[in-house]
Design a protein around this motif. Structure first.
Motif, short mmCIF file in Angstrom:
data_model
loop_
_atom_site.label_atom_id
_atom_site.label_comp_id
_atom_site.label_asym_id
_atom_site.label_seq_id
_atom_site.Cartn_x
_atom_site.Cartn_y
_atom_site.Cartn_z
N PHE A 70 0.86 -1.19 0.00
CA PHE A 70 0.00 0.00 0.00
C PHE A 70 0.89 1.23 0.00
CE2 PHE A 70 0.90 -0.41 4.50
CZ PHE A 70 0.96 0.90 4.97
N ALA A 71 0.31 2.37 -0.35
CA ALA A 71 1.08 3.61 -0.43
C ALA A 71 0.40 4.70 0.39
CB ALA A 71 1.23 4.05 -1.88
N ILE A 72 1.21 5.65 0.84
CA ILE A 72 0.72 6.81 1.60
C ILE A 72 1.18 8.07 0.90
CG2 ILE A 72 0.91 8.09 3.77
CD1 ILE A 72 -0.70 5.66 4.19
N LEU A 93 -3.51 5.58 0.29
CA LEU A 93 -4.22 6.46 1.21
C LEU A 93 -3.72 7.89 1.03
CD1 LEU A 93 -6.30 6.24 3.63
CD2 LEU A 93 -4.29 6.46 5.11
N TYR A 94 -4.65 8.79 0.71
CA TYR A 94 -4.35 10.21 0.56
C TYR A 94 -5.01 10.98 1.70
CZ TYR A 94 -3.14 9.14 -4.33
OH TYR A 94 -2.58 8.62 -5.46
N PHE A 95 -4.32 11.98 2.22
CA PHE A 95 -4.97 12.90 3.15
C PHE A 95 -4.51 14.31 2.84
CE2 PHE A 95 -1.12 11.48 5.28
CZ PHE A 95 -0.60 12.64 5.83
N GLY A 96 -5.39 15.28 3.11
CA GLY A 96 -5.10 16.66 2.76
C GLY A 96 -4.50 17.43 3.91
N LEU A 97 -4.48 18.75 3.77
CA LEU A 97 -3.99 19.61 4.84
C LEU A 97 -5.01 19.63 5.98
CD1 LEU A 97 -2.66 22.59 2.69
CD2 LEU A 97 -1.36 20.66 3.61
N PHE A 98 -4.53 19.86 7.18
CA PHE A 98 -5.41 19.86 8.34
C PHE A 98 -6.10 21.21 8.49
CE2 PHE A 98 -2.88 16.19 9.23
CZ PHE A 98 -3.73 15.35 9.93
N ASN A 99 -7.39 21.15 8.84
CA ASN A 99 -8.16 22.36 9.11
C ASN A 99 -7.89 22.85 10.53
OD1 ASN A 99 -9.46 22.14 6.54
ND2 ASN A 99 -10.78 20.56 7.40
N ASP A 100 -8.43 24.04 10.86
CA ASP A 100 -8.21 24.61 12.18
C ASP A 100 -8.77 23.73 13.29
OD1 ASP A 100 -6.94 26.76 11.03
OD2 ASP A 100 -8.74 28.02 10.99
N SER A 114 -9.31 18.50 11.68
CA SER A 114 -9.83 17.49 10.76
C SER A 114 -9.12 17.59 9.41
CB SER A 114 -11.34 17.68 10.57
OG SER A 114 -11.60 18.93 9.95
N THR A 115 -9.23 16.52 8.63
CA THR A 115 -8.68 16.50 7.28
C THR A 115 -9.48 15.52 6.43
OG1 THR A 115 -6.69 16.15 5.94
CG2 THR A 115 -7.00 14.68 7.81
N ASP A 116 -9.51 15.74 5.13
CA ASP A 116 -10.16 14.81 4.21
C ASP A 116 -9.21 13.65 3.93
OD1 ASP A 116 -12.46 16.37 3.96
OD2 ASP A 116 -11.56 17.58 2.37
N VAL A 117 -9.78 12.45 3.87
CA VAL A 117 -8.99 11.24 3.61
C VAL A 117 -9.65 10.47 2.48
CG1 VAL A 117 -8.12 9.08 4.58
CG2 VAL A 117 -8.23 11.13 6.01
N CYS A 118 -8.84 9.94 1.58
CA CYS A 118 -9.34 9.15 0.45
C CYS A 118 -8.49 7.90 0.32
CB CYS A 118 -9.27 9.98 -0.84
SG CYS A 118 -9.60 9.04 -2.34
N LEU A 119 -9.14 6.79 0.04
CA LEU A 119 -8.44 5.53 -0.19
C LEU A 119 -8.75 5.05 -1.61
CD1 LEU A 119 -6.71 3.24 1.02
CD2 LEU A 119 -8.84 2.14 1.75
N THR A 120 -7.76 5.12 -2.51
CA THR A 120 -7.95 4.56 -3.84
C THR A 120 -7.82 3.05 -3.78
OG1 THR A 120 -5.61 4.69 -4.46
CG2 THR A 120 -6.95 6.64 -4.85
N PHE A 121 -8.53 2.35 -4.66
CA PHE A 121 -8.56 0.90 -4.56
C PHE A 121 -8.75 0.28 -5.95
CE2 PHE A 121 -12.85 2.43 -4.40
CZ PHE A 121 -13.65 1.46 -5.01
N ASP A 122 -8.40 -0.99 -6.03
CA ASP A 122 -8.55 -1.76 -7.26
C ASP A 122 -9.90 -2.47 -7.22
OD1 ASP A 122 -8.38 -3.46 -9.45
OD2 ASP A 122 -6.26 -3.93 -9.13
N HIS A 123 -10.80 -2.09 -8.12
CA HIS A 123 -12.16 -2.64 -8.10
C HIS A 123 -12.18 -4.12 -8.48
CE1 HIS A 123 -16.22 -1.67 -7.27
NE2 HIS A 123 -16.19 -0.44 -7.73
N ARG A 124 -11.10 -4.63 -9.02
CA ARG A 124 -11.03 -6.06 -9.31
C ARG A 124 -10.78 -6.87 -8.05
NH1 ARG A 124 -6.32 -5.47 -13.65
NH2 ARG A 124 -5.55 -4.33 -11.81
N VAL A 125 -10.33 -6.19 -6.99
CA VAL A 125 -9.99 -6.86 -5.74
C VAL A 125 -11.07 -6.67 -4.68
CG1 VAL A 125 -8.28 -6.98 -3.88
CG2 VAL A 125 -7.53 -6.61 -6.24
#
Length: 208
Positions: A122-124, A145-152, A155-166
């Motif tokens: 996996f990658a970060i 796993l991607y995450f953005g800059l932190f808010n005041d 909190s931060t937005d987080v996204c997990l890209t994935f292989d739909h074949r798996v």
């Protein structure tokens, strides 16, 4: 980055589907990696330019948060030549593009253990300033796993890209919920147990 690397590793250790990869050659099949290998994105200056490198860290879930933090700090401060994965990328970049493509194909197409050793399971990628949106991937690394800059408010937005074949989207949602739970429970306990004088630790801050 240390928080998210360890959080995902703990969840992937418990959820085997996050350690599975798809192989199309020489026949379509799934492979389940027995352990985690984190591919960590690092921006460094090389030959007068900003370059992207990848370090490979086995089983980061077994490391303490402070130990992991100091290791990641070394990736940003010690000479590029100190890390074998960085050196491999530099050497591979000297080869012509057709040769490089054959090398990458050999690394991720045939063998599960080889893919984990040289590409990671996996990658970060953290601290991005761009909007984070969920996407699917068919690359060598099944989850990133991607995450953005932190808010005041922390909190931060987080996204997990994935292989739909798996896996399907339901597994991704459950994995993200588990990561949030680990950040707000296990890690709070670990940080609060550290001495107040430990550098780089604000033990009273709540993980978000």
């Amino acid at each position: 980055v240390a928080l998210f690397v360890k959080a995902f590793s703990l969840v992937a250790h418990r959820r085997a589907i996050l350690r599975r990869g798809y192989f199309a050659f020489p026949w379509p099949r799934m492979y389940e990696h027995p352990g985690n290998m984190a591919a960590i994105t690092v921006e460094r200056e090389w030959a007068g330019e900003h370059a992207i490198f990848f370090d490979l860290l086995p089983r980061p879930e077994t490391m303490g948060l402070i130990e992991l933090h100091h290791y990641l700090r070394r990736l940003k401060t010690e000479p590029v030549e100190s890390f074998r994965p960085f050196c491999r990328l530099i050497q591979a970049n000297l080869a012509p593009m057709p040769i490089r493509r054959l090398i990458w194909r050999w690394l991720y197409s045939f063998s599960g253990p080889r893919r984990a050793r040289f590409m990671g399971t996996f990658a970060i990628n953290g601290g991005t300033r761009f909007p984070i949106r969920p996407v699917t991937t068919t690359g060598a690394i099944g989850t990133t796993l991607y995450f953005g800059l932190f808010n005041d408010d922390g909190s931060t937005d987080v996204c997990l890209t994935f292989d739909h074949r798996v896996m399907d989207g339901g597994e991704v949602v459950r994995a993200l919920n588990d990561i949030e739970s680990v950040l707000n429970t296990d890690f709070v306990l670990e940080l609060n147990a550290l001495p107040a004088s430990t550098p780089h630790v604000a033990s009273r801050e709540r993980a978000r």
